[in-house]
Design a protein around this motif. Structure first.
Motif, PDB file in Angstrom:
ATOM      1  N   ASP A  59       1.154  -1.625   0.146  1.00  0.00           N
ATOM      2  CA  ASP A  59      -0.081   0.050  -0.129  1.00  0.00           C
ATOM      3  C   ASP A  59       1.151   1.113   0.127  1.00  0.00           C
ATOM      4  OD1 ASP A  59      -2.252   1.629   0.088  1.00  0.00           O
ATOM      5  OD2 ASP A  59      -3.199   0.824   1.789  1.00  0.00           O
ATOM      6  N   GLY A  60       0.892   2.415   1.096  1.00  0.00           N
ATOM      7  CA  GLY A  60       1.482   3.312   0.942  1.00  0.00           C
ATOM      8  C   GLY A  60       1.428   4.334   1.146  1.00  0.00           C
ATOM      9  N   GLN A  61       2.287   5.426   0.777  1.00  0.00           N
ATOM     10  CA  GLN A  61       1.332   7.220   1.131  1.00  0.00           C
ATOM     11  C   GLN A  61       0.330   7.677   0.351  1.00  0.00           C
ATOM     12  OE1 GLN A  61       5.147   8.403   2.519  1.00  0.00           O
ATOM     13  NE2 GLN A  61       5.181   7.552   4.617  1.00  0.00           N
ATOM     14  N   GLY A  62      -0.633   8.556   0.097  1.00  0.00           N
ATOM     15  CA  GLY A  62      -0.949   9.897  -0.763  1.00  0.00           C
ATOM     16  C   GLY A  62      -1.640  10.483  -0.263  1.00  0.00           C
ATOM     17  N   PHE A  63      -2.035  11.330  -0.872  1.00  0.00           N
ATOM     18  CA  PHE A  63      -2.979  12.816  -0.213  1.00  0.00           C
ATOM     19  C   PHE A  63      -4.129  12.894  -1.120  1.00  0.00           C
ATOM     20  CE2 PHE A  63       1.611  13.489   0.221  1.00  0.00           C
ATOM     21  CZ  PHE A  63       1.883  14.139   1.520  1.00  0.00           C
ATOM     22  N   ALA A  64      -5.539  13.940  -0.134  1.00  0.00           N
ATOM     23  CA  ALA A  64      -6.558  13.915  -0.710  1.00  0.00           C
ATOM     24  C   ALA A  64      -6.939  15.443   0.181  1.00  0.00           C
ATOM     25  CB  ALA A  64      -7.634  13.239  -0.056  1.00  0.00           C
ATOM     26  N   VAL A  65      -7.458  15.887  -0.816  1.00  0.00           N
ATOM     27  CA  VAL A  65      -8.409  17.454  -0.451  1.00  0.00           C
ATOM     28  C   VAL A  65      -9.916  17.361  -0.556  1.00  0.00           C
ATOM     29  CG1 VAL A  65      -6.037  18.490  -1.362  1.00  0.00           C
ATOM     30  CG2 VAL A  65      -8.146  18.206  -2.621  1.00  0.00           C
ATOM     31  N   THR A  96      -3.497   6.629   3.639  1.00  0.00           N
ATOM     32  CA  THR A  96      -3.256   5.122   3.331  1.00  0.00           C
ATOM     33  C   THR A  96      -3.685   5.355   1.579  1.00  0.00           C
ATOM     34  OG1 THR A  96      -4.885   3.931   3.653  1.00  0.00           O
ATOM     35  CG2 THR A  96      -3.346   4.036   5.178  1.00  0.00           C
ATOM     36  N   ILE A  97      -2.719   4.522   0.733  1.00  0.00           N
ATOM     37  CA  ILE A  97      -3.214   4.822  -0.939  1.00  0.00           C
ATOM     38  C   ILE A  97      -4.790   4.189  -0.871  1.00  0.00           C
ATOM     39  CG2 ILE A  97      -2.855   4.154  -3.214  1.00  0.00           C
ATOM     40  CD1 ILE A  97       0.195   4.378  -2.375  1.00  0.00           C
ATOM     41  N   ASN A  98      -4.563   3.685  -0.567  1.00  0.00           N
ATOM     42  CA  ASN A  98      -6.162   2.150  -0.516  1.00  0.00           C
ATOM     43  C   ASN A  98      -6.990   2.891   0.006  1.00  0.00           C
ATOM     44  OD1 ASN A  98      -4.953   0.485  -2.820  1.00  0.00           O
ATOM     45  ND2 ASN A  98      -4.163  -1.140  -0.721  1.00  0.00           N
ATOM     46  N   GLY A  99      -6.947   3.643   1.208  1.00  0.00           N
ATOM     47  CA  GLY A  99      -8.078   4.331   2.200  1.00  0.00           C
ATOM     48  C   GLY A  99      -8.089   5.131   1.388  1.00  0.00           C
ATOM     49  N   LEU A 100      -7.507   6.222   1.325  1.00  0.00           N
ATOM     50  CA  LEU A 100      -8.332   7.997   0.393  1.00  0.00           C
ATOM     51  C   LEU A 100      -8.703   7.273  -0.784  1.00  0.00           C
ATOM     52  CD1 LEU A 100      -4.466   9.572   1.268  1.00  0.00           C
ATOM     53  CD2 LEU A 100      -7.098  10.037   2.458  1.00  0.00           C
ATOM     54  N   ARG A 101      -8.278   6.421  -1.898  1.00  0.00           N
ATOM     55  CA  ARG A 101      -9.149   6.230  -2.682  1.00  0.00           C
ATOM     56  C   ARG A 101     -10.329   5.430  -2.928  1.00  0.00           C
ATOM     57  NH1 ARG A 101      -4.739   2.352  -5.169  1.00  0.00           N
ATOM     58  NH2 ARG A 101      -4.299   4.926  -6.550  1.00  0.00           N
ATOM     59  N   HIS A 102     -10.761   4.794  -1.743  1.00  0.00           N
ATOM     60  CA  HIS A 102     -11.879   4.191  -1.607  1.00  0.00           C
ATOM     61  C   HIS A 102     -13.044   5.026  -1.158  1.00  0.00           C
ATOM     62  CE1 HIS A 102     -14.879   2.392   1.433  1.00  0.00           C
ATOM     63  NE2 HIS A 102     -14.879   1.139   0.494  1.00  0.00           N
ATOM     64  N   GLN A 103     -12.306   5.965  -0.263  1.00  0.00           N
ATOM     65  CA  GLN A 103     -12.873   7.472   0.172  1.00  0.00           C
ATOM     66  C   GLN A 103     -13.534   8.018  -0.577  1.00  0.00           C
ATOM     67  OE1 GLN A 103     -11.017  11.052   2.668  1.00  0.00           O
ATOM     68  NE2 GLN A 103     -13.109  10.409   4.341  1.00  0.00           N
ATOM     69  N   ALA A 104     -12.994   8.366  -1.548  1.00  0.00           N
ATOM     70  CA  ALA A 104     -12.673   9.277  -2.514  1.00  0.00           C
ATOM     71  C   ALA A 104     -14.167   8.453  -3.801  1.00  0.00           C
ATOM     72  CB  ALA A 104     -11.427   9.648  -3.621  1.00  0.00           C
ATOM     73  N   ALA A 105     -13.819   7.588  -3.726  1.00  0.00           N
ATOM     74  CA  ALA A 105     -15.127   6.809  -4.986  1.00  0.00           C
ATOM     75  C   ALA A 105     -16.488   6.851  -3.486  1.00  0.00           C
ATOM     76  CB  ALA A 105     -14.613   5.374  -4.969  1.00  0.00           C
ATOM     77  N   GLN A 106     -16.381   7.728  -2.849  1.00  0.00           N
ATOM     78  CA  GLN A 106     -17.983   7.260  -2.261  1.00  0.00           C
ATOM     79  C   GLN A 106     -17.984   8.922  -2.058  1.00  0.00           C
ATOM     80  OE1 GLN A 106     -18.476   4.517  -1.565  1.00  0.00           O
ATOM     81  NE2 GLN A 106     -16.487   3.951  -1.869  1.00  0.00           N
ATOM     82  N   PRO A 107     -19.351   9.619  -3.268  1.00  0.00           N
ATOM     83  CA  PRO A 107     -19.481  10.264  -3.333  1.00  0.00           C
ATOM     84  C   PRO A 107     -20.132  11.377  -2.058  1.00  0.00           C
ATOM     85  CG  PRO A 107     -20.912   9.346  -4.920  1.00  0.00           C
ATOM     86  CD  PRO A 107     -19.734   8.269  -3.998  1.00  0.00           C
TER      87      PRO A 107
END
Length: 319
Positions: free
Chosen positions: A160-166, A241-252
């Protein structure tokens, strides 16, 4: 690593849940910690597929366990439960947790012919508790880093790893973060005791070196608190986390935008240094990869892009 008292923790958790019922947040980390999540009524329902149900014990692998563990028939696991897809409570904290980490740990236990005694714990308390013998191993999307390898053994099960979200609509930061100087002048929220916190703290001087205003780091111990802060505008960006942020962003309803990967990390079960349990759990993970259960678990949770080919004990941190 000091945590709020139980009363404060309860009030914070209640406030976060009420504020975030419409959201589906993140959790603790492929690097250690995670993206905050919302438990209970606001959480996403767990997928119906149950790839763990058909897993059977493999005697040759179970034989790798120490005799006293085989006799007891149980392993104590300190488990950090935060949000999908790693680990969360789809039906409230009085019901069993679900997620990729939960399924993999349960499947490993079945291969070994033992039961898990799962004990919920905040992310930042698990690794220090391993040395005391409180847990046999820990789960919480713990990333394998050079620093952690000095005191912790790891058996890897995902990358997995590190990522960013806004927040959706943010115009201050709109592109993938490849250099921390892109964050100069911003306020970044992340989880306590995580590799995110350590990375941001260690690199805090990059902005001054570039002649820019430093970024500010706000650290949160409670799941959900980082996302609450983002939604309320108290922070500009989340590192998790990459997977956590990606999953969250997929939820409108979450109203967040994933900015992409920053740094990949292997993620593993964590043990006290020199634990005799590591070879048995490594063999169990590799058995799940071999028999196809592992692929089904990752497909269930939408994390196939993080699959590993083989489990390793203490691999070097990714450059």
């Amino acid at each position: 690593m000091n945590l709020p008292g139980n009363g404060i923790r309860t009030r914070l958790r209640t406030a976060a849940t009420l504020a975030l019922l419409p959201l589906l947040a993140l959790t603790a980390c492929g690097s250690g910690g995670g993206a905050p999540a919302v438990a209970g009524a606001g959480a996403a329902p767990a997928p119906a597929d149950d790839p763990v149900a058909g897993v059977r014990a493999v005697d040759a692998i179970a034989a790798l366990l120490p005799a006293e563990v085989r006799k007891a028939g149980t392993l104590r696991v300190g488990s950090s439960v935060g949000a999908p897809p790693a680990a969360y409570y789809p039906n409230g904290q009085d019901k069993p947790p679900a997620g990729q980490d939960i399924d993999i740990a349960d499947a490993v236990a079945k291969v070994l012919g033992v039961k898990l005694e799962r004990q919920d714990a905040s992310f930042e308390t698990i690794l220090p508790a391993l040395g005391s013998g409180k847990y046999d191993f820990g789960t919480g999307n713990f990333g394998v880093t050079t620093e952690r390898l000095k005191t912790i053994d790891f058996v890897t099960y995902i990358n997995d790893g590190q990522g960013f979200a806004v927040r959706t609509g943010n115009t201050t930061l709109t592109t993938q973060v490849s250099d921390l100087t892109q964050l100069c002048g911003l306020t970044i929220g992340t989880g306590a005791g995580t590799t995110f916190e350590k990375t941001l703290t260690a690199q805090k001087g990059v902005c001054a070196a570039a002649g820019k205003k430093p970024y500010e780091v706000k650290v949160f111990s409670e799941t959900g608190a980082v996302t609450t802060a983002l939604q309320q505008g108290r922070i500009d960006v989340v590192m998790s986390t990459i997977n956590g942020l990606r999953h969250q962003a997929a939820q409108p309803a979450a109203q967040t935008a994933f900015l992409g990967e920053y740094h990949r990390l292997d993620v593993g079960f964590a043990f006290k240094k020199g634990s005799p349990l590591a070879p048995a759990l490594q063999a169990a993970v590799n058995e799940l990869i071999k028999n196809g259960t592992y692929a089904r678990i990752l497909q269930k949770w939408g994390t196939t892009a993080s699959a590993i080919d083989t489990s390793q004990i203490n691999p070097a941190e990714h450059a």
